[in-house]
Design a protein around this motif. Structure first.
Motif, PDB file in Angstrom:
ATOM      1  N   SER A  59       0.760  -1.244   0.037  1.00 53.57           N
ATOM      2  CA  SER A  59      -0.214   0.146   0.103  1.00 53.57           C
ATOM      3  C   SER A  59       1.062   1.220   0.051  1.00 53.57           C
ATOM      4  O   SER A  59       0.454   2.304   0.532  1.00 53.57           O
ATOM      5  N   ILE A  60       2.086   1.230  -0.520  1.00 57.39           N
ATOM      6  CA  ILE A  60       2.770   2.373  -0.396  1.00 57.39           C
ATOM      7  C   ILE A  60       2.491   3.034  -1.919  1.00 57.39           C
ATOM      8  O   ILE A  60       2.304   2.560  -2.970  1.00 57.39           O
ATOM      9  N   LYS A  61       2.480   4.527  -1.802  1.00 55.54           N
ATOM     10  CA  LYS A  61       2.301   5.160  -2.756  1.00 55.54           C
ATOM     11  C   LYS A  61       3.252   6.353  -3.101  1.00 55.54           C
ATOM     12  O   LYS A  61       3.512   6.997  -2.272  1.00 55.54           O
ATOM     13  N   ILE A  62       3.629   6.244  -4.402  1.00 53.89           N
ATOM     14  CA  ILE A  62       4.718   7.506  -4.563  1.00 53.89           C
ATOM     15  C   ILE A  62       3.766   8.806  -4.411  1.00 53.89           C
ATOM     16  O   ILE A  62       3.001   9.032  -4.964  1.00 53.89           O
ATOM     17  N   GLY A  63       4.567   9.609  -3.631  1.00 49.94           N
ATOM     18  CA  GLY A  63       4.356  11.165  -3.514  1.00 49.94           C
ATOM     19  C   GLY A  63       3.507  11.561  -1.980  1.00 49.94           C
ATOM     20  O   GLY A  63       3.473  12.502  -1.733  1.00 49.94           O
ATOM     21  N   ASN A  64       3.361  10.240  -1.405  1.00 42.00           N
ATOM     22  CA  ASN A  64       2.715  10.483  -0.081  1.00 42.00           C
ATOM     23  C   ASN A  64       4.321  10.577   0.739  1.00 42.00           C
ATOM     24  O   ASN A  64       5.257  10.423   0.486  1.00 42.00           O
ATOM     25  N   ASN A  65       3.823  11.369   1.905  1.00 41.31           N
ATOM     26  CA  ASN A  65       4.988  12.107   2.973  1.00 41.31           C
ATOM     27  C   ASN A  65       5.567  10.657   3.647  1.00 41.31           C
ATOM     28  O   ASN A  65       5.171   9.892   3.888  1.00 41.31           O
ATOM     29  N   LEU A  66       7.006  10.721   3.550  1.00 45.74           N
ATOM     30  CA  LEU A  66       7.819   9.507   3.937  1.00 45.74           C
ATOM     31  C   LEU A  66       7.493   9.040   5.159  1.00 45.74           C
ATOM     32  O   LEU A  66       7.661   8.029   5.663  1.00 45.74           O
ATOM     33  N   PHE A  67       7.280  10.316   6.074  1.00 41.50           N
ATOM     34  CA  PHE A  67       6.990  10.110   7.674  1.00 41.50           C
ATOM     35  C   PHE A  67       5.631   9.642   8.025  1.00 41.50           C
ATOM     36  O   PHE A  67       5.192   9.465   9.170  1.00 41.50           O
ATOM     37  N   GLN A  68       4.762   9.586   6.982  1.00 46.39           N
ATOM     38  CA  GLN A  68       3.373   9.015   7.377  1.00 46.39           C
ATOM     39  C   GLN A  68       3.397   7.468   7.231  1.00 46.39           C
ATOM     40  O   GLN A  68       2.434   7.113   7.680  1.00 46.39           O
ATOM     41  N   TYR A  69       4.387   6.835   6.902  1.00 45.50           N
ATOM     42  CA  TYR A  69       4.451   5.254   6.794  1.00 45.50           C
ATOM     43  C   TYR A  69       5.013   4.898   8.146  1.00 45.50           C
ATOM     44  O   TYR A  69       6.017   5.102   8.597  1.00 45.50           O
ATOM     45  N   ASN A  70       4.235   3.713   8.575  1.00 44.86           N
ATOM     46  CA  ASN A  70       4.750   2.646   9.420  1.00 44.86           C
ATOM     47  C   ASN A  70       5.348   1.583   9.061  1.00 44.86           C
ATOM     48  O   ASN A  70       4.881   0.980   8.483  1.00 44.86           O
ATOM     49  N   MET A  71       6.814   1.824   9.303  1.00 53.55           N
ATOM     50  CA  MET A  71       7.752   0.715   8.806  1.00 53.55           C
ATOM     51  C   MET A  71       7.177  -0.845   9.148  1.00 53.55           C
ATOM     52  O   MET A  71       7.311  -1.787   8.393  1.00 53.55           O
ATOM     53  N   ASN A  72       6.775  -0.989  10.371  1.00 57.89           N
ATOM     54  CA  ASN A  72       6.109  -2.360  10.848  1.00 57.89           C
ATOM     55  C   ASN A  72       5.022  -2.914   9.959  1.00 57.89           C
ATOM     56  O   ASN A  72       4.869  -4.133   9.602  1.00 57.89           O
ATOM     57  N   GLU A  73       4.112  -1.930   9.894  1.00 61.55           N
ATOM     58  CA  GLU A  73       3.032  -1.997   9.192  1.00 61.55           C
ATOM     59  C   GLU A  73       3.358  -2.603   7.624  1.00 61.55           C
ATOM     60  O   GLU A  73       2.700  -3.379   7.107  1.00 61.55           O
ATOM     61  N   ILE A  74       4.072  -1.876   7.026  1.00 59.45           N
ATOM     62  CA  ILE A  74       4.711  -2.113   5.700  1.00 59.45           C
ATOM     63  C   ILE A  74       5.177  -3.506   5.586  1.00 59.45           C
ATOM     64  O   ILE A  74       4.803  -4.468   4.743  1.00 59.45           O
ATOM     65  N   GLU A  75       5.939  -3.821   6.541  1.00 58.22           N
ATOM     66  CA  GLU A  75       6.727  -5.315   6.689  1.00 58.22           C
ATOM     67  C   GLU A  75       5.585  -6.489   6.628  1.00 58.22           C
ATOM     68  O   GLU A  75       5.801  -7.307   6.205  1.00 58.22           O
ATOM     69  N   LYS A  76       4.402  -6.072   7.740  1.00 56.47           N
ATOM     70  CA  LYS A  76       3.685  -7.219   7.947  1.00 56.47           C
ATOM     71  C   LYS A  76       2.771  -7.422   6.419  1.00 56.47           C
ATOM     72  O   LYS A  76       2.228  -8.435   6.226  1.00 56.47           O
ATOM     73  N   ASN A  77       2.505  -6.334   5.891  1.00 56.44           N
ATOM     74  CA  ASN A  77       1.812  -6.485   4.517  1.00 56.44           C
ATOM     75  C   ASN A  77       2.430  -7.271   3.593  1.00 56.44           C
ATOM     76  O   ASN A  77       1.919  -7.954   2.831  1.00 56.44           O
ATOM     77  N   ILE A  78       3.778  -6.941   3.485  1.00 50.04           N
ATOM     78  CA  ILE A  78       4.688  -7.653   2.408  1.00 50.04           C
ATOM     79  C   ILE A  78       4.634  -8.922   2.825  1.00 50.04           C
ATOM     80  O   ILE A  78       4.981  -9.983   1.943  1.00 50.04           O
ATOM     81  N   LEU A  79       4.735  -9.443   4.080  1.00 49.43           N
ATOM     82  CA  LEU A  79       4.967 -10.920   4.432  1.00 49.43           C
ATOM     83  C   LEU A  79       3.718 -11.681   4.078  1.00 49.43           C
ATOM     84  O   LEU A  79       3.852 -12.834   4.340  1.00 49.43           O
ATOM     85  N   LYS A  80       2.674 -10.930   3.944  1.00 50.88           N
ATOM     86  CA  LYS A  80       1.556 -11.674   3.268  1.00 50.88           C
ATOM     87  C   LYS A  80       1.741 -12.464   2.040  1.00 50.88           C
ATOM     88  O   LYS A  80       0.974 -13.469   1.670  1.00 50.88           O
ATOM     89  N   ASN A  81       2.769 -12.182   1.142  1.00 52.70           N
ATOM     90  CA  ASN A  81       3.022 -12.628   0.070  1.00 52.70           C
ATOM     91  C   ASN A  81       3.883 -13.966   0.220  1.00 52.70           C
ATOM     92  O   ASN A  81       4.953 -13.763   0.873  1.00 52.70           O
ATOM     93  N   PRO A  82       3.311 -15.133   0.001  1.00 54.31           N
ATOM     94  CA  PRO A  82       4.083 -16.467   0.553  1.00 54.31           C
ATOM     95  C   PRO A  82       5.427 -16.681  -0.058  1.00 54.31           C
ATOM     96  O   PRO A  82       6.255 -17.180   0.367  1.00 54.31           O
ATOM     97  N   TYR A  83       5.782 -15.738  -0.965  1.00 50.23           N
ATOM     98  CA  TYR A  83       7.368 -15.899  -1.650  1.00 50.23           C
ATOM     99  C   TYR A  83       8.308 -14.852  -0.899  1.00 50.23           C
ATOM    100  O   TYR A  83       9.437 -15.191  -1.354  1.00 50.23           O
ATOM    101  N   ILE A  84       7.851 -14.172   0.304  1.00 53.09           N
ATOM    102  CA  ILE A  84       8.575 -13.486   0.962  1.00 53.09           C
ATOM    103  C   ILE A  84       9.023 -14.407   2.199  1.00 53.09           C
ATOM    104  O   ILE A  84       8.111 -14.466   3.038  1.00 53.09           O
ATOM    105  N   ASN A  85      10.031 -14.441   2.237  1.00 55.97           N
ATOM    106  CA  ASN A  85      10.576 -15.249   3.660  1.00 55.97           C
ATOM    107  C   ASN A  85      11.081 -14.275   4.916  1.00 55.97           C
ATOM    108  O   ASN A  85      10.854 -14.511   5.864  1.00 55.97           O
ATOM    109  N   TYR A  86      11.633 -12.989   4.408  1.00 56.83           N
ATOM    110  CA  TYR A  86      12.080 -11.972   5.227  1.00 56.83           C
ATOM    111  C   TYR A  86      11.933 -10.590   4.705  1.00 56.83           C
ATOM    112  O   TYR A  86      12.208 -10.455   3.452  1.00 56.83           O
ATOM    113  N   VAL A  87      11.774  -9.738   5.401  1.00 56.84           N
ATOM    114  CA  VAL A  87      11.639  -8.416   4.880  1.00 56.84           C
ATOM    115  C   VAL A  87      12.032  -7.187   5.792  1.00 56.84           C
ATOM    116  O   VAL A  87      11.749  -7.471   7.115  1.00 56.84           O
ATOM    117  N   LYS A  88      12.790  -6.218   5.348  1.00 58.11           N
ATOM    118  CA  LYS A  88      13.391  -5.079   6.309  1.00 58.11           C
ATOM    119  C   LYS A  88      12.991  -3.934   5.475  1.00 58.11           C
ATOM    120  O   LYS A  88      13.441  -3.723   4.565  1.00 58.11           O
TER     121      LYS A  88
END
Length: 259
Positions: A59-88
């Protein structure tokens, strides 16, 4: 004396309030300034997965403010993809996000009706497809899946499920998995065929590590002598037998290899 202490306390409070106001001002500047608008997502460690798929699921969108994003939430979303083993995920000031991933790998295919279930060597189900899109991994036969939900581990009707997973892992550890075309699970045996059209038979038991080691030595020897096609029988613990196919039998007689 009391007046002196009062002045010190008053100055201290003013300093603290000023510091808090400064922090609030800095936060406001970070949130409102276009300097910190996201302009690029840098993806590292990907092989099969494309950047757009990662951006979409996160759910990342180019143009949004960098500090509006929660890094942990982004990582949780990415890990929903079964092809992802680890993300930082980390910020790169002023306007970039860096996503480092480690992928799960397609190690085998299980055919279910007219569909193909792609799994990792540990039995993790990665995807289900209409076609074979990866021709460098073996197709597993002789098992039926009880469940085939994505991002879960396989459950089969076969009593030898654990031994199958163990076989896949040992083949992968020995860098042999991509040389195998088919794996056929029987009640007490496992039949395989490699890319040189050599058919292999061995017991499906706790001696898999030993049998795969023997098989690896035999296949290396056959390849070094440019021998293709034939049968390798590893049922006996003491002796392995290579038998050429009928048309090749005149050139290459049966070989008995003692262990």
């Amino acid at each position: 004396m009391r007046k002196s202490r009062y002045r010190i306390n008053k100055r201290g409070k003013i300093t603290i309030y000023s510091f808090i106001l400064l922090i609030i001002l800095l936060i406001y500047i970070c949130i409102s300034s276009s300097i910190f608008d996201l302009s690029e997502v840098i993806l590292k460690g990907n092989d099969k997965i494309v950047k757009n798929d990662i951006i979409k699921i996160s759910s990342i969108k180019i143009g949004n403010n960098l500090f509006q994003y929660n890094m942990n939430e982004i990582e949780k979303n990415i890990l929903k993809n079964p092809y992802i083993n680890y993300v930082k995920v980390s910020r790169k000031i002023p306007n970039k996000l860096i996503i480092e991933i480690k992928e799960n790998t397609e190690d085998a295919i299980i055919k279910v009706d007219k569909r193909y279930v792609y799994i990792q060597e540990d039995g993790l189900i990665l995807s289900e497809k209409n076609d074979i899109t990866n021709k460098h991994i073996p197709i597993i036969k002789g098992i039926e899946l009880k469940e085939k939900d994505i991002n879960t581990f396989i459950k089969t009707n076969n009593d030898n499920q654990d031994l199958l997973i163990k076989t896949l892992k040992i083949l992968k550890d020995n860098k042999m998995l991509r040389e195998i075309k088919t794996i056929d699970i029987k009640k007490n045996y496992i039949n395989m065929e490699n890319t040189d059209d050599i058919k292999i038979t061995m017991k499906l038991d706790e001696n898999i590590q030993y049998n795969v080691k023997r098989l690896n030595e035999i296949l290396i020897d056959l390849k070094s002598n440019n021998i293709k096609k034939g049968n390798v029988n590893l049922v006996s613990k003491e002796q392995a037998v290579y038998s050429p196919w009928y048309k090749e039998s005149l050139k290459y007689p049966s070989l008995y290899i003692n262990f």
